[in-house]
Motif scaffolding. Sequence first.
Motif, PDB file in Angstrom:
ATOM      1  N   GLN A   1       0.827  -1.206   0.000  1.00  0.00           N
ATOM      2  CA  GLN A   1       0.000   0.000   0.000  1.00  0.00           C
ATOM      3  C   GLN A   1       0.865   1.261   0.000  1.00  0.00           C
ATOM      4  OE1 GLN A   1      -3.550   0.033  -0.279  1.00  0.00           O
ATOM      5  NE2 GLN A   1      -2.872   2.094  -0.868  1.00  0.00           N
ATOM      6  N   LEU A   2       1.985   1.204   0.727  1.00  0.00           N
ATOM      7  CA  LEU A   2       2.925   2.335   0.687  1.00  0.00           C
ATOM      8  C   LEU A   2       3.474   2.531  -0.723  1.00  0.00           C
ATOM      9  CD1 LEU A   2       4.965   1.863   4.004  1.00  0.00           C
ATOM     10  CD2 LEU A   2       3.474   3.796   3.419  1.00  0.00           C
ATOM     11  N   ALA A   3       3.819   1.421  -1.382  1.00  0.00           N
ATOM     12  CA  ALA A   3       4.325   1.510  -2.753  1.00  0.00           C
ATOM     13  C   ALA A   3       3.283   2.148  -3.664  1.00  0.00           C
ATOM     14  CB  ALA A   3       4.712   0.123  -3.261  1.00  0.00           C
ATOM     15  N   ILE A   4       2.043   1.718  -3.537  1.00  0.00           N
ATOM     16  CA  ILE A   4       0.974   2.274  -4.369  1.00  0.00           C
ATOM     17  C   ILE A   4       0.803   3.768  -4.105  1.00  0.00           C
ATOM     18  CG2 ILE A   4      -1.535   2.257  -4.681  1.00  0.00           C
ATOM     19  CD1 ILE A   4      -1.349  -0.831  -4.278  1.00  0.00           C
ATOM     20  N   ASP A   5       0.860   4.152  -2.860  1.00  0.00           N
ATOM     21  CA  ASP A   5       0.690   5.563  -2.511  1.00  0.00           C
ATOM     22  C   ASP A   5       1.779   6.436  -3.131  1.00  0.00           C
ATOM     23  OD1 ASP A   5      -1.543   4.883  -1.067  1.00  0.00           O
ATOM     24  OD2 ASP A   5      -0.534   4.887   0.887  1.00  0.00           O
ATOM     25  N   VAL A   6       3.025   5.980  -3.048  1.00  0.00           N
ATOM     26  CA  VAL A   6       4.109   6.822  -3.575  1.00  0.00           C
ATOM     27  C   VAL A   6       4.169   6.767  -5.094  1.00  0.00           C
ATOM     28  CG1 VAL A   6       5.509   6.844  -1.488  1.00  0.00           C
ATOM     29  CG2 VAL A   6       5.808   5.004  -3.127  1.00  0.00           C
ATOM     30  N   TYR A   7       3.829   5.626  -5.705  1.00  0.00           N
ATOM     31  CA  TYR A   7       3.729   5.596  -7.166  1.00  0.00           C
ATOM     32  C   TYR A   7       2.663   6.579  -7.646  1.00  0.00           C
ATOM     33  CZ  TYR A   7       6.602   1.330  -7.626  1.00  0.00           C
ATOM     34  OH  TYR A   7       7.629   0.414  -7.617  1.00  0.00           O
ATOM     35  N   THR A   8       1.535   6.599  -6.948  1.00  0.00           N
ATOM     36  CA  THR A   8       0.464   7.523  -7.315  1.00  0.00           C
ATOM     37  C   THR A   8       0.922   8.967  -7.169  1.00  0.00           C
ATOM     38  OG1 THR A   8      -1.182   5.896  -6.577  1.00  0.00           O
ATOM     39  CG2 THR A   8      -1.928   8.168  -6.845  1.00  0.00           C
ATOM     40  N   GLU A   9       1.672   9.255  -6.096  1.00  0.00           N
ATOM     41  CA  GLU A   9       2.227  10.596  -5.914  1.00  0.00           C
ATOM     42  C   GLU A   9       3.221  10.928  -7.025  1.00  0.00           C
ATOM     43  OE1 GLU A   9       2.923  14.300  -3.976  1.00  0.00           O
ATOM     44  OE2 GLU A   9       1.311  12.816  -3.826  1.00  0.00           O
ATOM     45  N   ALA A  10       4.046   9.964  -7.399  1.00  0.00           N
ATOM     46  CA  ALA A  10       5.029  10.191  -8.461  1.00  0.00           C
ATOM     47  C   ALA A  10       4.345  10.552  -9.774  1.00  0.00           C
ATOM     48  CB  ALA A  10       5.902   8.954  -8.636  1.00  0.00           C
ATOM     49  N   LEU A  11       3.197   9.942 -10.050  1.00  0.00           N
ATOM     50  CA  LEU A  11       2.506  10.170 -11.314  1.00  0.00           C
ATOM     51  C   LEU A  11       1.907  11.572 -11.408  1.00  0.00           C
ATOM     52  CD1 LEU A  11       0.855   6.687 -11.783  1.00  0.00           C
ATOM     53  CD2 LEU A  11       2.607   7.722 -13.235  1.00  0.00           C
ATOM     54  N   LYS A  12       1.843  12.302 -10.312  1.00  0.00           N
ATOM     55  CA  LYS A  12       1.414  13.696 -10.381  1.00  0.00           C
ATOM     56  C   LYS A  12       2.464  14.548 -11.103  1.00  0.00           C
ATOM     57  CE  LYS A  12      -1.179  13.523  -6.005  1.00  0.00           C
ATOM     58  NZ  LYS A  12      -1.262  14.059  -4.611  1.00  0.00           N
TER      59      LYS A  12
END
Length: 736
Positions: A565-576
């Motif tokens: 879930q942490l990985a998903i959160d930061v990947y999503t942040e990176a895509l901004k």
Amino acid sequence: MSVNDTAQNDNSTWNRQVYHRLKLALSIGLRRQLFLAVCDDLHLRNQVATRLHSTLAYPIGQVLSQPSNAQENSTLAYPRLVTLRLNLNDPNPILQINQWLANYPPPIVGASKDTPGRPFPVPAFQIVGVEHLTKQPVATQRLFLQHLRLSEQYFSVQESSRFLESNLLLWIPRPWLSAIKQSAPQFWRCRTGVFVFAGEPTPATQNSGYPERFSNPRSLDLGYIEQSILDESVTQKELRNTSNELKLKNNSDFPAETQGNSVHKTQESASTADLLKAAPQQQESTNRSGSGNNNQSLSSLSHISSELTELIIATINTNIAEHTEDYLQPQQILLEIEELHQKQVSGEVLAEAYHSLGTLYRLRIEQGHSTLENLMVAIIAYQEAISYNETSPQLPDILNDLGTLYWMLYRTPPNSEEGQTYIEQAIEFYQLALKMISPQTHLETYARVQNNLGTAYGDLARFSHPSENWQQAILAYSEALSYRTADMDSLKYAACQNNLGTAYWHLGQYNQPIVHLKKAIAAYNEALIHYNPEQEPLKYGMIQNNIGTACWNLAQYEQPAQNLQLAIDVYTEALKYRTPANVPSACAATQNNLGTAYWHLANLSQTTKEARQKYLQLCISAYEEAIALAHSLSGIPLSFDLLASYNNLGLAHYQLVIDKSFNDDKATRSQHLEVALDNHLQALNGLSKQPEAYQTTFNYIVKTIRAFHNELGIQGQNLALSKVPSQLLPEILSKL
């Protein structure tokens, strides 16, 4: 594949084998060897000759080291292989070699009060330009053959001539091979080996400059190693930046990033100064006014290394049409150096002149012109500068630059095969620079060299002892961070922290994964603090991507749900910040990583049925976005395995259907299974040369067809079989 394609591939394989045998023959250290290299394709001849020079002229063993005795001379700039163009006015290779040795006798090393020292080994010589004899008078051609007949004594009789201790590589086209056999039989009998390269004849008029920059699309593969997409970490190396020089566009460390997917753990390449890959301008049939005379005057310089002169002439010739003023500047510097030699000025003055020449080419390299010739000129000029003044206060900076130039030489085609040698050479220069300075006296330089040393060890890990070399990289980055604080330069500090995180990430693939992955995450988070997403959006997004990959890795060892879930959160942040408009290739990589994280989260045993369906749908969306972006990037290399992404997308659709909680109608089931099958077939098309991956994908196809039958009956199976290429049907039917 056409017949022509087959012939070219056969030639490539043959030439690769011949090149390796020739390089080995020149490398094993035997003396008084006579080699004939036969090549009608002058573009290929130039490519091989330049590559031999860049590999063998200044090998790793010939590195400046602190002399054990103050009287010992530096030998850094003395070559092991010398390239000479045949003098058409007096085509006597032996005379040219002896003249070169008279001008540049081997230096004496190891001298002390008690011992006289010993001469440095005599270099080998490769002679090019014989093909131009064809356009010379018959008398000149006969004179060349007569000189070859008379040269037998140099190979068969024990004499005191220096040449007897050397090797000769003579480059000739096929017609001259026949002429030598018939008209110089004594010379022919003295041959040690003949190396014949395959290729179409090239008119000699197209070969006016040597060495060339090899952009000919027909250039044949000499066997350099392609970089694996699984290991593409690149950190920006730092050249020095002094007050009287142009400022670099990329003077700070450029951080590397990691990423992963369900099949491969990939390492994404950070952007660095692009290597010059565009085709050079064709040299005009007539040079601009005065340029021919200038080149002629350069070729007659008597005090300057002929290798250096030839390389500079090549850089002038290949760029004169577009950059006349800029690219004639080195010519003026060379003439000034020649004048300084004639005036017998002090070593310090000569060193400064050579240093200026090296700096000129270094600046060109920093501006993106990382050609083989430019790199070699900068290296040789800096080495000459050191040989004339080993006590210069600029020595640590020059050594750092030499290390970085060798590192760039490793990344300049076609040098990948010699990569380990060049990287080890770079490491020796960095280590030598560190021996000469301390953080107390050279704080900025010390931190910069340690950072570069860490990057070099990381690249060396690709070739040998990965665990040990990544540990050395960590030590170097950590040492740099001991003296490069956030208060001094927050962006360089952040970049070095990111490099440290990447090194820990790699080391975690070999031992103590939990310990090292947690340290990687800590280093990445420390780097992230110092990047403002508004001012540095791409680097901010890149480090978020790195954190996501480290968390994804860590989920394989502990707390999988939390870390995924942490990985998903930061990947999503990176895509901004890694958007399709700004950096489509990086966006595709992060979308691919996001899909992988959702896939693993969906497959955890503690994930609920409802959540599993949601995660699989999100997984599919991410993979579809990654693949769509990849297709829009024609010709741009990807940092992830696109074929693996096809398979992963197919598996996500397949699992969505066979999951017991999936309640959609048959039409929707059929749609998902069709997409799964299409993606597996797409992957299979690209895996013909990867037997293991091909078989895995083939098994996915069989499973998907079985799912068609289980979910949709015989009509579903027939629909699936209608999509399969006919050549695959017999094997598939036998497994159903």
